[in-house]
Enzyme design. Sequence first.
Site, PDB file in Angstrom:
ATOM      1  N   CYS A  27       0.552  -0.888   0.181  1.00 51.29           N
ATOM      2  CA  CYS A  27       0.076   0.312  -0.553  1.00 51.29           C
ATOM      3  C   CYS A  27       1.061   1.360  -0.238  1.00 51.29           C
ATOM      4  O   CYS A  27       2.098   1.448   0.515  1.00 51.29           O
ATOM      5  CB  CYS A  27      -1.259  -0.145   1.337  1.00 51.29           C
ATOM      6  SG  CYS A  27      -0.227   0.399   2.900  1.00 51.29           S
ATOM      7  N   CYS A  32       1.451   2.411   3.421  1.00 47.79           N
ATOM      8  CA  CYS A  32       3.288   2.041   4.305  1.00 47.79           C
ATOM      9  C   CYS A  32       4.011   2.270   3.600  1.00 47.79           C
ATOM     10  O   CYS A  32       4.994   2.347   4.274  1.00 47.79           O
ATOM     11  CB  CYS A  32       2.891  -0.103   3.439  1.00 47.79           C
ATOM     12  SG  CYS A  32       1.023  -0.185   4.493  1.00 47.79           S
ATOM     13  N   ASP A  71      10.540  15.949 -36.880  1.00 50.01           N
ATOM     14  CA  ASP A  71      11.899  16.209 -38.084  1.00 50.01           C
ATOM     15  C   ASP A  71      11.574  15.118 -39.348  1.00 50.01           C
ATOM     16  O   ASP A  71      11.154  14.562 -39.340  1.00 50.01           O
ATOM     17  CB  ASP A  71      13.319  15.967 -37.812  1.00 50.01           C
ATOM     18  CG  ASP A  71      14.781  15.539 -37.928  1.00 50.01           C
ATOM     19  OD1 ASP A  71      14.785  16.367 -38.825  1.00 50.01           O
ATOM     20  OD2 ASP A  71      15.383  14.654 -37.986  1.00 50.01           O
TER      21      ASP A  71
END
Length: 702
Positions: free
Chosen positions: A17, A20, A397
């Site tokens: 988590c 955590c 380009d």
Amino acid sequence: MSQVTTKTEYRLENLSCANCAMKFENNVKSLPSVTEATVNFGASKLSFTGDATMEELQAAGAFDGIQVVPLSKRDPSPKTPFFQRKENIVTILSLVFVIAGMFFTYRDVPNPAVATGLFAAAILIGGTGMFITGIKNLVRLDFDMKTLMTIAIIGAAIIGEWQEAAVVVFLFAVSEALEAYSMNKARQSIRQLMDIAPASAHVKRNGEIMELKTEDILVGDILLVKPGQKIAMDGVVLSGRSTVNQAAITGESIPVLKQVDDEVFAGTLNEEGALEVTVTKLVGDTTIAKIIHLVEDAQAEKAPSQKFVDRFAKYYTPIIIGIAVLVAIVPPLFGADWHTWVYQGLAVLVVGCPCALVVSTPVAIVTAIGNAARQGVLIKGGVYLEEMGRIHAIAFDKTGTLTKGYPEVTDFIARDEEKRTILQAVAAVESMSQHPLARAIVDYAKGQGIGEAELRNFQSVTGKGAVGEVDGVTVHVGSMKWASELAELPAEMQQRAEELQLAGKSVMAVVMNQMFRALIAVTDPLREESMDVLRQLKDVGIRHTVMLTGDDVRTAEAIAKLAGVTDVRAGLMPEDKLEAMKGLMGQYGRVAMVGDGINDAPALAASSIGIAMGGAGTDAALETADIALMADDLRQLPYTMKLSRKTLQIIKENIMFAVGLKIVALLLIIPGWLTLWIAIFADMGATLLVVLNSLRLMRIHK
């Protein structure tokens, strides 16, 4: 005791988590010998500066069972079967006691004392770890999910709601297990990248053949790669010829032919022939190692949406706690039932946990960047992923991006009966020239099956062309102006040459023994996929396409018309491209630039998003661009646009899910319908919706 010093990185296991991860990071930072620490939640990685023992690091993650393992560890811990995992055993036992408690609550002759004892057992079995963490956090005034849950469950027990408290503990355990499973799914892109290259290889060193771990292989060693084996290191083919599947690095599905002096990459699959490969990079410097490092860094970098959510969550939790206190205290002060409103306040605490909100953005970013890496697109951070989704104009380009980047013969005009003879003579003269157009003519002749002819008295004439003798005939090959000085050009050929020049082609004339004999038109051809790519980009919402090129206006406009580019800026030096990019951004706002990552560096740097073509094996492209298309394949561009826009959409949906479900649950306070069950379902439901919604990004392909 193992000691680690200075700048150190470790992998983390059981990191499930976001809260955590933040807490673990703070715990490591608080170690006296550590000066700086960062936890990369998406990649499950810890980086810190300073000295710390392994035991100290393990202790810092002990609050949630986070394991610290060496970065070089390739094999993950053995998979524990579902029913043998501690958290799952605890969850199942808790469920058994909840069901038993309900049996003694709802049978014909209820036994409240036994039921309460069973519910209390369910709470202790399923919630002891959470309570220990929650109480420690409460002492430090650290209000995360476990703190709020601890307050709510203890409060529910105090007011006699044992059944509710037991069910909430069980549901919380289930939601934690599901979130861990979902995050592991989101991280599997990184794990797949890490598993691409083999851990060892057969090497020829000093005439001896030995099997070595990749960490022990040195630059200059010779790899022996059998058919069907993966190539372990970056290198150059010393001997042999084979097709190599490079999909793992570049996303290309079609195998590429590799022969002597060709470059090969670690993690690619040798298909049918045996190869000997001279190692050119150490294991930590290979292309796949750089990709993994860049992807992990990208997943760690917070996107704008995530920064907003983090700021919002910082104020959101205290506000929710304030609302919970007011709900619990204010109505009873005006005569309402204390039991009812304290219970409602506890439910507000549970529903107010910001878990779903905190995880709403990072899980989407982690999933999208990992998916892109598997498809051969390297996105350097969540900020670029989000920015790409907001782009409505792209500058290209020309040379090597919209075109192939090398000249090819498109027209050879001569009398049919003389074509092969003339082409053989021209190829003989041009074979001695170093000019790129000469190489194109020689390659064209080989492609037509023309044999070699003997050349004498070759001479290169600067700015004009080349001349030589073939079978006693003097052959001049060069510019139209030079040819007109040597011989009279037929009017129809002069007109044809002008038509070819208007089409953006370089035209050369062939004069043999002072007589005009042929025209040759050469151009840098449009990539086969360019037109299709530009059409797809318009379909996904790109309204403006611009070509920035140093070529002359006629050539640029011819290519632009063929490709379907809406705006052309020609004759530009690198500094002019920079000014053009600034002008485009003033005109259109956000503008992406697609180039080769070297010549276009100023314009790439100035653009909203710099996209480099051909990142595989090109350090400059990997370093300078925000996004690298590893296979040098323009077809990866519409996929990247689609992925970026889908990610933006999913992040918005996630935030709406996370906040919307909370608001609906909080509104249930008004009629007094909010229960702890509904609260935990709202929190669990929002978190699972957010994670599962983000995992949809894994299904987006080219």
